[in-house]
Design a protein around this motif. Structure first.
Motif, PDB file in Angstrom:
ATOM      1  N   THR A  88     147.331  34.691   1.188  1.00 44.19           N
ATOM      2  CA  THR A  88     146.836  34.068  -0.051  1.00 44.19           C
ATOM      3  C   THR A  88     146.640  35.182  -1.075  1.00 44.19           C
ATOM      4  OG1 THR A  88     144.599  34.125   0.884  1.00 44.19           O
ATOM      5  CG2 THR A  88     145.750  32.022   0.925  1.00 44.19           C
ATOM      6  N   GLU A 138     139.446  31.492  -9.298  1.00 35.83           N
ATOM      7  CA  GLU A 138     138.717  31.973 -10.467  1.00 35.83           C
ATOM      8  C   GLU A 138     137.437  31.170 -10.683  1.00 35.83           C
ATOM      9  OE1 GLU A 138     139.463  33.048 -15.192  1.00 35.83           O
ATOM     10  OE2 GLU A 138     141.138  32.468 -13.897  1.00 35.83           O
ATOM     11  N   ARG A 148     151.852  38.685 -10.452  1.00 30.77           N
ATOM     12  CA  ARG A 148     150.779  39.467 -11.073  1.00 30.77           C
ATOM     13  C   ARG A 148     150.756  39.233 -12.588  1.00 30.77           C
ATOM     14  NH1 ARG A 148     150.958  44.082  -8.541  1.00 30.77           N
ATOM     15  NH2 ARG A 148     148.817  44.012  -7.752  1.00 30.77           N
ATOM     16  N   VAL A 177     143.546  37.684  -8.360  1.00 35.43           N
ATOM     17  CA  VAL A 177     142.428  37.254  -9.200  1.00 35.43           C
ATOM     18  C   VAL A 177     141.309  38.290  -9.147  1.00 35.43           C
ATOM     19  CG1 VAL A 177     140.614  35.517  -9.474  1.00 35.43           C
ATOM     20  CG2 VAL A 177     142.974  34.800  -9.064  1.00 35.43           C
ATOM     21  N   ALA A 184     145.118  30.037  -7.722  1.00 34.45           N
ATOM     22  CA  ALA A 184     144.481  30.974  -8.648  1.00 34.45           C
ATOM     23  C   ALA A 184     143.385  30.338  -9.510  1.00 34.45           C
ATOM     24  CB  ALA A 184     145.539  31.641  -9.531  1.00 34.45           C
ATOM     25  N   ILE A 228     148.966  35.698 -12.924  1.00 33.66           N
ATOM     26  CA  ILE A 228     147.621  35.394 -12.444  1.00 33.66           C
ATOM     27  C   ILE A 228     146.786  36.646 -12.150  1.00 33.66           C
ATOM     28  CG2 ILE A 228     148.349  33.196 -11.468  1.00 33.66           C
ATOM     29  CD1 ILE A 228     148.323  34.423  -8.708  1.00 33.66           C
ATOM     30  N   GLY A 229     147.389  37.840 -12.246  1.00 32.27           N
ATOM     31  CA  GLY A 229     146.655  39.061 -11.931  1.00 32.27           C
ATOM     32  C   GLY A 229     146.481  39.959 -13.139  1.00 32.27           C
ATOM     33  N   ALA A 272     146.667  35.152  -4.066  1.00 33.13           N
ATOM     34  CA  ALA A 272     145.854  34.787  -5.230  1.00 33.13           C
ATOM     35  C   ALA A 272     144.500  35.462  -5.158  1.00 33.13           C
ATOM     36  CB  ALA A 272     145.675  33.271  -5.298  1.00 33.13           C
ATOM     37  N   SER A 288     140.378  38.300   1.077  1.00 32.09           N
ATOM     38  CA  SER A 288     141.570  37.491   0.841  1.00 32.09           C
ATOM     39  C   SER A 288     142.532  37.585   2.012  1.00 32.09           C
ATOM     40  CB  SER A 288     142.275  37.956  -0.436  1.00 32.09           C
ATOM     41  OG  SER A 288     143.414  37.167  -0.702  1.00 32.09           O
ATOM     42  N   ALA A 290     150.015  30.719  -4.217  1.00 27.05           N
ATOM     43  CA  ALA A 290     149.218  31.651  -5.017  1.00 27.05           C
ATOM     44  C   ALA A 290     148.931  31.086  -6.405  1.00 27.05           C
ATOM     45  CB  ALA A 290     149.943  32.997  -5.120  1.00 27.05           C
ATOM     46  N   GLU A 291     149.953  30.552  -7.043  1.00 24.54           N
ATOM     47  CA  GLU A 291     149.760  30.038  -8.404  1.00 24.54           C
ATOM     48  C   GLU A 291     148.876  28.798  -8.420  1.00 24.54           C
ATOM     49  OE1 GLU A 291     152.579  30.647 -11.456  1.00 24.54           O
ATOM     50  OE2 GLU A 291     154.175  31.101 -10.008  1.00 24.54           O
ATOM     51  N   SER A 318     140.323  24.935  -3.746  1.00 30.18           N
ATOM     52  CA  SER A 318     141.322  25.787  -4.388  1.00 30.18           C
ATOM     53  C   SER A 318     142.685  25.461  -3.801  1.00 30.18           C
ATOM     54  CB  SER A 318     140.990  27.265  -4.147  1.00 30.18           C
ATOM     55  OG  SER A 318     141.993  28.104  -4.667  1.00 30.18           O
TER      56      SER A 318
END
Length: 407
Positions: A111, A94, A157, A117, A90, A160-161, A113, A107, A86-87, A54
């Motif tokens: 991080t 996932e 968010r 996620v 992500a 990715i959230g 992400a 987490s 983070a981007e 990741s």
């Protein structure tokens, strides 16, 4: 049996605490995996560790921190490191969730992400806080910084959230594991109802067998100088100052200097003087087995990285701290306020001043007494076993945001 997925940044100091917790969970029959950069995680977690790639390619060009402090440093950290990380992480996080089906995501605080996620996919998650700076009021008095950071996190968010969520991805609404104790960190100002102080997770890790243990002279105090794994590019001047201060006290102590970038020259040729095992006063090496060495040293000079500080205090070793950036000034202040060390200025300290600080922590008994008191609080907090217990308890909770109760 439950499944726990640790989401970690490509930073050794942030991965290390999860190794002991993961081992404890595995010993209790749970299944454990990591999401992050395998090249950084594998040497720490072992060849048999289950790792989901990741964000492993995102840092193809190293991010160099400019010489800025305060809000400007925080802005750079989020815009150039934590936000992009983070981007980039992500999609891999996932994929890991889809493949591993964790009951809980753990987490790292940096991080985000992992939390973002998790909230989007409906997975319960905990925060692994390897530094206490962000929940001890470090940003108090800077409301504009808070507003700016809230906006940046809201943008992340949205991408990715879960846009409907309002939780801060740095502080899980269920559980925040703090790898420290209040004896060092002081009173918490943020997320106090969710924080569980478990103390450091000090677990064995690969150390190699080539350290010249016979070099250590039991008749003299031994000092360890280290700036961690992420500060090699910033340490040339400071390591030279440490070497000068050490040599001026060679009749009273011996010093191990960790110099991964070779800024003091190759071993055996440092300024025309020896720095390898044949030098009886100063030993300069690119890497040392830090945990075993901390059992043998009498003081540590470091950058106030949370991991190094806590590992030193775990062993009752007082410190001279010279913070460089990020959370390090906050951690350095914690050390000084607790009486466990002396703070010096990284960019301006001279060899005589550094020598005075060393003399103080080595010969004034209050510093060692404070270090031993904090170390005792660390051990009483339970470390990896306590963290694993809280995480296991999290799998049995019901409700949207029910926090893990106090033990």
């Amino acid at each position: 049996m439950s499944r726990f997925l640790f989401v970690v940044p490509p930073l050794v100091g942030h991965i290390n605490p999860t190794i002991g917790v993961g081992a404890e969970l595995a010993a209790r029959g749970h299944r454990v995996a990591w999401a992050g950069d395998p090249a950084v995680i594998r040497p720490l977690a072992g060849e048999d560790a289950e790792i989901f790639p990741s964000g492993e390619h995102w840092l193809s060009t190293p991010v160099r921190m400019p010489d800025v402090r305060g809000p400007r440093a925080l802005k750079f950290l989020w815009e150039q490191f934590l936000g992009p990380l983070a981007e980039e992480m992500a999609p891999g996080v996932e994929d890991a969730v889809e493949a591993f089906r964790p009951d809980v995501i753990v987490s790292d605080q940096q991080t985000v992400a992992g939390g973002l996620v998790a909230e989007r996919l409906g997975v319960r998650w905990a925060t692994s806080a390897t530094t206490s700076a962000e929940f001890t009021g470090a940003l108090d008095g800077m409301p504009k910084v808070d507003v700016w950071l809230d906006g940046l996190i809201a943008e992340l968010r949205g991408r990715i959230g879960d846009p409907a969520s309002t939780a801060d991805p740095r502080f899980s609404p269920y559980l925040v594991l703090a790898f420290t104790t209040e004896e060092l960190a002081g009173r918490v100002a943020v997320a106090g109802d969710r924080i569980r102080f478990v103390g450091p997770s000090v677990a064995g890790r690969p150390a190699g067998d080539d350290f010249p243990w016979e070099w250590i002279d039991p008749a003299r105090p031994t000092v360890l100088v280290t700036l961690g794994t992420a500060n090699a590019d910033a340490g040339d001047r400071f390591l030279a100052v440490c070497q000068e201060a050490a040599r001026s006290r060679a009749d009273r102590l011996q010093t191990v200097i960790v110099d991964p970038a070779g800024s003091l020259g190759p071993p055996g040729a440092t300024g025309g003087s020896l720095s390898g095992p044949d030098d009886k006063d100063v030993l300069t090496l690119p890497f040392v087995p830090q945990l075993p060495l901390l059992r043998r040293v009498d003081a540590v000079v470091c950058h106030a990285g949370h991991n190094t500080v806590c590992e030193a205090l775990w062993h009752g070793v007082p410190l001279v701290v010279a913070p460089i950036r990020d959370d390090q000034p906050v951690v350095a202040a914690q050390v000084a306020d607790a009486g466990a060390g002396v703070r010096v200025r990284f960019g301006r300290v001279t060899a005589p001043k550094l020598g005075e600080a060393l003399d103080a922590v080595l010969h004034e008994p209050g510093y060692r007494a404070a270090a031993e008191r904090i170390g005792a609080s660390f051990r009483a907090a339970g470390g990896a076993a306590a963290a694993a217990g809280h995480l296991a308890q999290l799998t049995s909770l019901t409700g949207e945001a029910t926090t893990v109760p106090e033990a």
